[in-house]
Design a protein around this motif. Structure first.
Motif, mmCIF file in Angstrom:
data_model
loop_
_atom_site.group_PDB
_atom_site.id
_atom_site.type_symbol
_atom_site.label_atom_id
_atom_site.label_comp_id
_atom_site.label_asym_id
_atom_site.label_seq_id
_atom_site.Cartn_x
_atom_site.Cartn_y
_atom_site.Cartn_z
ATOM 1 N N GLU A 268 0.827 -1.208 0.000
ATOM 2 C CA GLU A 268 0.000 0.000 0.000
ATOM 3 C C GLU A 268 0.859 1.256 0.000
ATOM 4 O OE1 GLU A 268 -2.831 -0.472 3.155
ATOM 5 O OE2 GLU A 268 -3.617 -2.350 2.304
ATOM 6 N N VAL A 269 1.979 1.247 0.729
ATOM 7 C CA VAL A 269 2.916 2.370 0.707
ATOM 8 C C VAL A 269 3.475 2.571 -0.701
ATOM 9 C CG1 VAL A 269 5.219 3.108 1.466
ATOM 10 C CG2 VAL A 269 3.557 2.286 3.139
ATOM 11 N N CYS A 270 3.669 1.465 -1.419
ATOM 12 C CA CYS A 270 4.212 1.530 -2.778
ATOM 13 C C CYS A 270 3.165 1.936 -3.821
ATOM 14 C CB CYS A 270 4.812 0.186 -3.169
ATOM 15 S SG CYS A 270 6.333 -0.212 -2.274
ATOM 16 N N GLY A 271 1.931 2.142 -3.394
ATOM 17 C CA GLY A 271 0.905 2.626 -4.304
ATOM 18 C C GLY A 271 -0.041 1.577 -4.842
ATOM 19 N N PHE A 272 -0.005 0.375 -4.299
ATOM 20 C CA PHE A 272 -0.933 -0.677 -4.712
ATOM 21 C C PHE A 272 -2.207 -0.578 -3.870
ATOM 22 C CE2 PHE A 272 2.941 -2.785 -6.268
ATOM 23 C CZ PHE A 272 2.496 -3.343 -7.464
ATOM 24 N N PRO A 273 -3.338 -0.219 -4.468
ATOM 25 C CA PRO A 273 -4.589 -0.226 -3.708
ATOM 26 C C PRO A 273 -5.117 -1.649 -3.577
ATOM 27 C CG PRO A 273 -5.027 0.408 -5.973
ATOM 28 C CD PRO A 273 -3.531 0.243 -5.863
ATOM 29 N N LEU A 274 -5.830 -1.902 -2.500
ATOM 30 C CA LEU A 274 -6.453 -3.208 -2.315
ATOM 31 C C LEU A 274 -7.524 -3.387 -3.385
ATOM 32 C CD1 LEU A 274 -6.836 -5.790 -0.642
ATOM 33 C CD2 LEU A 274 -8.452 -4.511 0.786
ATOM 34 N N GLY A 275 -7.352 -4.437 -4.199
ATOM 35 C CA GLY A 275 -8.296 -4.670 -5.293
ATOM 36 C C GLY A 275 -9.466 -5.551 -4.908
ATOM 37 N N GLY A 276 -9.263 -6.406 -3.923
ATOM 38 C CA GLY A 276 -10.319 -7.304 -3.502
ATOM 39 C C GLY A 276 -9.784 -8.366 -2.566
ATOM 40 N N LYS A 277 -10.689 -9.272 -2.164
ATOM 41 C CA LYS A 277 -10.323 -10.314 -1.219
ATOM 42 C C LYS A 277 -10.869 -11.662 -1.693
ATOM 43 C CE LYS A 277 -10.407 -7.165 2.763
ATOM 44 N NZ LYS A 277 -10.951 -6.945 4.130
ATOM 45 N N GLN A 278 -10.117 -12.702 -1.391
ATOM 46 C CA GLN A 278 -10.532 -14.058 -1.718
ATOM 47 C C GLN A 278 -10.454 -14.948 -0.477
ATOM 48 O OE1 GLN A 278 -9.866 -15.271 -6.128
ATOM 49 N NE2 GLN A 278 -7.842 -15.146 -5.201
ATOM 50 N N TYR A 279 -11.238 -16.027 -0.520
ATOM 51 C CA TYR A 279 -11.089 -17.092 0.458
ATOM 52 C C TYR A 279 -10.377 -18.265 -0.197
ATOM 53 C CZ TYR A 279 -14.507 -14.979 3.680
ATOM 54 O OH TYR A 279 -15.171 -14.143 4.544
ATOM 55 N N GLU A 280 -9.507 -18.906 0.542
ATOM 56 C CA GLU A 280 -9.016 -20.223 0.183
ATOM 57 C C GLU A 280 -9.935 -21.221 0.871
ATOM 58 O OE1 GLU A 280 -4.606 -21.713 0.431
ATOM 59 O OE2 GLU A 280 -5.586 -22.167 2.355
ATOM 60 N N MET A 281 -10.380 -22.233 0.130
ATOM 61 C CA MET A 281 -11.261 -23.254 0.690
ATOM 62 C C MET A 281 -10.714 -24.633 0.345
ATOM 63 S SD MET A 281 -15.052 -21.602 -0.130
ATOM 64 C CE MET A 281 -15.898 -22.548 1.153
ATOM 65 N N ILE A 282 -10.842 -25.561 1.273
ATOM 66 C CA ILE A 282 -10.316 -26.912 1.079
ATOM 67 C C ILE A 282 -11.360 -27.945 1.497
ATOM 68 C CG2 ILE A 282 -8.599 -28.613 1.878
ATOM 69 C CD1 ILE A 282 -6.570 -26.392 2.090
ATOM 70 N N GLN A 283 -11.461 -28.989 0.690
ATOM 71 C CA GLN A 283 -12.243 -30.177 1.049
ATOM 72 C C GLN A 283 -11.259 -31.320 1.255
ATOM 73 O OE1 GLN A 283 -14.949 -33.498 -1.130
ATOM 74 N NE2 GLN A 283 -15.460 -31.393 -1.678
ATOM 75 N N ASN A 284 -11.231 -31.877 2.444
ATOM 76 C CA ASN A 284 -10.359 -33.012 2.734
ATOM 77 C C ASN A 284 -11.072 -34.306 2.375
ATOM 78 O OD1 ASN A 284 -7.994 -31.729 3.993
ATOM 79 N ND2 ASN A 284 -9.468 -31.051 5.537
ATOM 80 N N PHE A 285 -10.371 -35.174 1.638
ATOM 81 C CA PHE A 285 -10.941 -36.467 1.280
ATOM 82 C C PHE A 285 -10.733 -37.445 2.428
ATOM 83 C CE2 PHE A 285 -10.229 -35.793 -3.559
ATOM 84 C CZ PHE A 285 -11.207 -34.817 -3.549
ATOM 85 N N LYS A 286 -11.746 -38.168 2.773
ATOM 86 C CA LYS A 286 -11.663 -39.143 3.863
ATOM 87 C C LYS A 286 -11.421 -40.538 3.296
ATOM 88 C CE LYS A 286 -14.726 -36.436 6.825
ATOM 89 N NZ LYS A 286 -15.988 -36.408 7.587
#
Length: 286
Positions: A268-286
């Motif tokens: 952000e100091v370097c001039g990059f504005p926050l463009g958006g947010k994501q979630y990482e999601m995982i399904q564990n196989f049993k």
């Protein structure tokens, strides 16, 4: 209309691109054939473990799965899921996921990984119903190079930059504040190493920081500095070197951990504005 489901192993790349373009035509996404090709290679796309829904011979919905190792486990990654607009609302994505699972399990996959925009409530609800759980939150940034404001810092005496080959996983990650997302692992870079530029900062011959960028996409893929040598201009010098090597006017930084306060504040100091947010999601196989 009779929809059939089958592997994408025999589907030509041009057909994949056309289906991808059709699925995202009404979104703010524009991707060229070469960008899609680079994305698929970097993310480990495996056509034999990917599934499409076909209306006759037309590919109308798809899941493009990549495979590799993530945090020590054999993993499948949802590189891209899409459905042509006129075919939405028919449950095709749920069918595609269910069609994917037997082959993934047979291939020895232990977990299924994906990322989703945090404002896409419909997709998040679907993935939760399919058994995925949110594991992390990411930020992404995008800015024109002409709008960036890098601090005017110079490297101190005894520090130098040099172009190097891609580092080993354990060395690079020892400087990072978080485990990288799927497409930003050293394993991902090694799938197509000639498309990346790597710069190393050394102090009296000892590496103290790494930067990696992808020439043609403008992606700043890796930026890490040894905690013992931060706030003395190394990050700025690495970022400047990376920006000089990309061939696009726009630079992007995708999937910094939301709790990586030092890195996010630096961007952000370097001039990059926050463009958006994501979630990482995982399904564990049993």
């Amino acid at each position: 209309m009779e929809i059939t489901f089958r592997s994408l192993e025999q589907v030509a790349f041009d057909e994949l691109f056309n289906a991808f373009h059709s699925a995202f035509a009404d979104y703010e996404i524009s991707i060229s054939k070469e960008e899609l090709r680079l994305m698929l290679v970097r993310r480990g796309f495996d056509a034999s473990l990917s599934v499409g829904a076909f209306d006759g011979d037309r590919l109308v919905s798809f899941i493009l799965n990549g495979t590799g190792t993530f945090q020590g486990l054999p993993t499948a990654y949802d590189t891209g899921t899409g459905t042509a607009k006129s075919y939405r609302g028919q449950g095709l994505v749920t069918r595609l996921f269910n069609e994917s699972l037997p082959a993934l399990r047979e291939a020895g996959i232990k977990q299924y990984l994906l990322e989703v925009l945090q404002n896409n409530d419909k997709a998040i609800s679907l993935y939760k119903r399919l058994g995925f759980e949110v594991t992390r939150s990411f930020h992404y940034y995008r800015q024109s190079q002409s709008q960036l404001t890098l601090p005017p810092k110079a490297l101190l005496e005894g520090f130098s930059l040099q172009e190097t080959s891609l580092p080993a996983d354990d060395i690079a990650e020892s400087f990072a504040d978080f485990h990288p997302s799927w497409q930003n692992t050293i394993e991902a870079f090694h799938r197509n190493p000639e498309t990346f530029y790597c710069v190393t900062c050394c102090h009296e011959g000892i590496p103290v920081g790494y930067g990696i960028s992808e020439f043609e996409t403008g992606d700043i893929s890796w930026l890490s500095v040894d905690k013992r040598h931060r706030r003395i201009g190394i990050g700025t010098a690495l970022l400047k070197s990376l920006l000089e090597k990309i061939t696009t006017e726009q630079a992007k930084v995708v999937n910094t951990a939301s709790d990586a306060e030092s890195l996010n504040a630096f961007l952000e100091v370097c001039g990059f504005p926050l463009g958006g947010k994501q979630y990482e999601m995982i399904q564990n196989f049993k």
